[in-house]
Write an enzyme that holds these catalytic residues in place. Sequence first.
Site, short mmCIF file in Angstrom:
data_model
loop_
_atom_site.label_atom_id
_atom_site.label_comp_id
_atom_site.label_asym_id
_atom_site.label_seq_id
_atom_site.Cartn_x
_atom_site.Cartn_y
_atom_site.Cartn_z
N ASP A 140 0.84 -1.21 0.00
CA ASP A 140 0.00 0.00 0.00
C ASP A 140 0.87 1.26 0.00
OD1 ASP A 140 -2.32 1.48 0.06
OD2 ASP A 140 -3.14 0.54 1.86
N ASP A 175 -10.37 2.29 -3.81
CA ASP A 175 -10.93 1.99 -2.50
C ASP A 175 -12.45 1.98 -2.53
OD1 ASP A 175 -8.71 1.46 -1.10
OD2 ASP A 175 -8.62 3.35 0.00
C1 DGJ Z 1 -5.92 1.84 1.75
C2 DGJ Z 1 -6.25 0.60 0.96
O1 DGJ Z 1 -6.63 0.91 -0.32
C3 DGJ Z 1 -7.32 -0.18 1.71
O2 DGJ Z 1 -7.73 -1.28 0.94
C4 DGJ Z 1 -6.74 -0.60 3.02
O3 DGJ Z 1 -5.69 -1.49 2.81
C5 DGJ Z 1 -6.26 0.61 3.81
N1 DGJ Z 1 -5.40 1.45 3.03
C6 DGJ Z 1 -5.54 0.20 5.05
O4 DGJ Z 1 -5.02 1.25 5.74
#
Ligand code: DGJ
Length: 718
Positions: A471, A541
């Site tokens: 991430d 997201d």
């Molecule tokens: C952003 C990601 O896109 C989410 O899927 C998740 O992993 C969160 N971060 C976790 O902090």
Amino acid sequence: MIKVSKTEDGMIFNLSNQKVSYVIQIVDNKFVTNRYFGPALPFFAESRDLDEGHHAFAVYEEGNKFSVSNLPLEYSFSQNGDYRQCSSEVRDADNLPLTFAKYVSYDEEAVHPDNLPQLRSKNGNFLNLYLKDETTSLEVILHYFLLDDLAGLVRWVTYKNTGSKSLNIEKANSLQLDIPDTDLNMLSFYGTHANEFVPSVKPIPDGIEEISSNRGSSSPQHHPFVALIDKHFDLNHGNFVACNLMWSGSFKIGLEKDQSNQIRLNAGINEDNFDWKLEPGTIFNTPQAILLFGQNGLGEMSSLSQQIIKDYVVESRITKPLLTLNTWESAYFDIDEKKSLEAVDQAKEIGANLLVIDDGWFENRNSEDGQLGDWIVDKDKFPNTLQKISDVAHQNKIKFGLWIEPEMITTSSKLFHKHPDWILGINSLRNKLYSRNQLVLDLSKIEVQDHLIEVLSKLIEENQIDYLKWDFNRQLAPTFSQGVSRDVQGKVEYKYVLGLYHILETLRNKYPKLIIENCASGGGRVDAGMLYYTDQTWISDLTDSLGRFRILTNMATLYPLEVFSSHFSKSPNEQDGRILPVETRMILSSLGSLGFELDLDKLSSSEIDMIKELKDWYVDNYYLLHDSICLPLTPLRQNATDTIGVLLKGKSDSLVIYSYGATDAVHQPQYLPLKYLDESRIYYVADRKISGVELNYAGVTIPPVMGDFRVKAIKIFG
Ligand code: DGJ
């Protein structure tokens, strides 16, 4: 194939394959001009003469026939009288601008830009044009790689200091292309978090138009891609020239319509924070840029780009359906051993074969304010460590995956106290700039790269990790590296991206089965560069499957389904509260790699049964849902509540996925022409035998439905 011929005052290089020709001509024995980019030519005969007119305000070097201010140049240098946007700005040791590197020679050696993502050159031809500035001893090499079988080529540039004094590169684009057609629109994609890949089509204005990122990452704000398209461009009509930059950092793509109505396309790293001191005997490589050409609209552009990315960029380790259960939206930071073991049971029940423990598994991480940087398992949450979860998952034939955000650090971490100089920014002098409460590690430093490789290797080995969700939840600012001299600061952003690539490459080489998912708060760093080093991409997201379907189908203009991951999530949805039927959520989440991101124990047994049934449908149709080429049957959409149809075209079978969007009271069938099937073939829809011609022109019937946000899948047997 590359045909080389001599002319009175230069050379002609004709780069042609079955689909496309790209012709470069050297004129006045020095200028590298573009003479043609279009459908494959039987031969090149200079049907368009170069402009030899002596125009007011044009600049000529003594004895030159042509002026740089009118020529269609392949690469132009600042301060030499070509007043249009240039590709290159270089200063010598006395701070004088380099004005002109002229053509000297060529070769056809296979060369590769070290440490950068690049087309895996299985099939194709190379051409390298050597340009030299005699006064500064700068060599500029324009590289071309023409694909054998597709209407595309790749360009990049090497700068080489062959002198004895240092030079400063202040701008170094990957490509420049001057196009003599003017009545064109530009297509690009913009967006933001959870609303990535919004299409934008607008006329190219007189003057300069630019899209860019100065965020240290390619960003969801603008994608490093532009297509110049005909005014009447639609799903299967219209010419396009498109450029996709293989770069995950700050970039700039400029378009300039000049005084004689030519359009100049320029693409490369963003020069705003860039200043590269090129020491004697060293080289600098720009990222590669992929150029595409076609005559048949959006469908052809999507198909061409997906095919290039599939064949030449992605080297995926996903060989069979990977069905993920991810803990984020079911537990958020509240993940622990009990919930993880329950998740293993749920994965087993539903037939998922990968469990991913998302954020929250490590010390002092109970919210977004929590610690980042130490990556030590939280013993209160996982008293038996992650090893236990990994073991139980493996015993159940489920792969074990872990979330991590390696590039980040918080001041609450032990790492920060040990190495305050490892953050990007001015630790002692200024307030730090936080985003999601975190700071960015300085990946331009080799010691930081080594540290991350060590930490990640330990985690992977100790916990037998099969899958890393990588991430990246903030962008870079400032991009100041501590403890390095002033003349290195202009290198930091570029070196950061190379540092990231180096870590990913090292891990891939060290762990040949490790699967890496690229995530940046969803689609914050989706680009051809990251696709080279990773296997899968979390594209947004937004887990509302309708909204994400809109994003995904737009992204398919460039990238193949096999890199996307989509998760079935709860209803009402966490981000936008949308309520969707199980069937809609399952089918729309089935493009790419299907996953689940919810507490399955909260669903009714009939919902679970339906999910299982549709999961089996997904597995049966994986060869289309994951491996096919995704072609648009409706225009690119800005809004998910519009109808969206795509044809997933496989080698023989195909699948239509149609999202009805918001309903209205017109209860009549719609007809969806499939446009892209083979017209010489016979297909079957259910048990009806139908010709490819009829399906392409008359189309399939989309029956009326009651209610918002329904979907329809129609299989076309070939
Ligand atoms: C952003 C990601 O896109 C989410 O899927 C998740 O992993 C969160 N971060 C976790 O902090």
